[in-house]
Design a protein around this motif. Sequence first.
Motif, mmCIF file in Angstrom:
data_model
loop_
_atom_site.group_PDB
_atom_site.id
_atom_site.type_symbol
_atom_site.label_atom_id
_atom_site.label_comp_id
_atom_site.label_asym_id
_atom_site.label_seq_id
_atom_site.Cartn_x
_atom_site.Cartn_y
_atom_site.Cartn_z
ATOM 1 N N TYR A 1 0.834 -1.204 0.000
ATOM 2 C CA TYR A 1 0.000 0.000 0.000
ATOM 3 C C TYR A 1 0.868 1.252 0.000
ATOM 4 N N CYS A 2 0.239 2.368 -0.343
ATOM 5 C CA CYS A 2 0.849 3.671 -0.187
ATOM 6 C C CYS A 2 -0.127 4.532 0.614
ATOM 7 N N VAL A 3 0.223 5.771 0.843
ATOM 8 C CA VAL A 3 -0.606 6.656 1.659
ATOM 9 C C VAL A 3 -0.918 7.924 0.883
ATOM 10 N N ALA A 4 -2.174 8.398 0.989
ATOM 11 C CA ALA A 4 -2.589 9.645 0.346
ATOM 12 C C ALA A 4 -3.597 10.340 1.246
ATOM 13 N N LYS A 5 -3.819 11.614 1.016
ATOM 14 C CA LYS A 5 -4.801 12.358 1.795
ATOM 15 C C LYS A 5 -6.202 12.149 1.225
ATOM 16 N N GLU A 6 -7.167 11.974 2.105
ATOM 17 C CA GLU A 6 -8.547 11.788 1.664
ATOM 18 C C GLU A 6 -9.040 12.995 0.866
ATOM 19 N N SER A 7 -8.542 14.189 1.201
ATOM 20 C CA SER A 7 -8.956 15.408 0.507
ATOM 21 C C SER A 7 -8.488 15.435 -0.946
ATOM 22 N N GLU A 8 -7.496 14.608 -1.271
ATOM 23 C CA GLU A 8 -7.044 14.483 -2.656
ATOM 24 C C GLU A 8 -7.832 13.400 -3.386
ATOM 25 N N VAL A 9 -8.285 12.402 -2.634
ATOM 26 C CA VAL A 9 -8.985 11.255 -3.204
ATOM 27 C C VAL A 9 -10.373 11.629 -3.704
ATOM 28 N N ILE A 10 -11.055 12.519 -2.955
ATOM 29 C CA ILE A 10 -12.400 12.935 -3.322
ATOM 30 C C ILE A 10 -12.628 14.363 -2.833
ATOM 31 N N GLN A 11 -13.266 15.171 -3.645
ATOM 32 C CA GLN A 11 -13.543 16.546 -3.252
ATOM 33 C C GLN A 11 -14.411 16.562 -1.999
#
Length: 282
Positions: free
Chosen positions: A13-23
């Motif tokens: 897995y990797c990590v990302a911000k939820e705010s980038e995943v969906i508006q």
Amino acid sequence: MKKVKLYLNYAGYCVAKESEVIQGGKSENVQFNALWGLIEHPDKGWILYDTGYTRRFHQATGWFPNKIYALLSPVVIKEQDEVKAQLQRAGIAPEDIQHIIITHFHADHVGGLKDFPNATFYTSRQALDYTLSLSAWTAFSKGVLKDLLPKDLKQRTVLIDEACKKITDPVFGHKYDLFGDDSLHIYELPGHAAGQIGVMLETTQRPYFLVADACWVKRSYEEVIPPNPIVVLFFHSWFEFKHTLQKMHDYHVANPQTLLVPTHCAATTDALVQDKLAMNVL
């Protein structure tokens, strides 16, 4: 449709911000699991749907400019979580895998290609040609690490949109019958990556539509909510992505019995995978 068996699991897995995943998402990190699938076909045997991460990711990003990829998207992958290792624990040798569907060529989808020397690859003409056209020094900016690709990739690849039967589809316009037996239908899902494809199949439980990265969370296709526009920098086509997202919404409304499975939507996949170290049949 001819029914098949489906096993789903994670390979790193990797990590990302939820705010980038969906508006409208929260400004907090979410785990982006690299989903992969094993399809058991009554005639064709074992078929892989993507191949997740492998430790080769760290080797391929050990130098600049590829190192930028690893800094922007930190990856966690252990040897026991690689697809090859998971299959071996289930008694399946890498040489037993004869077919691999490549939805697109981002690192979390093709990390294990080199582990399966006997496999024929299936992807779209655009996905293959675009990937091969990228230089080693610019590919990372499009999510591609060329060191992960087999040297004989082109020779081993069947181009779905040229070799497979084209069938009319009421929502997407058309789809492709991968083996000509109505068991696996391939859909074009462009936008996130050049020539991205998805797979529609049916098990004894229900139909599944594996949509790769055509969206990242189910709310996106349920409510037609795109990710943060900042990700357009990494997408092949923002226009195509939004067009594909609308089609997935329309498909979901027209086919509520079919479960759409985005690769990185934990709200969908956690219930299907359950145990990350054991394959579960669907």
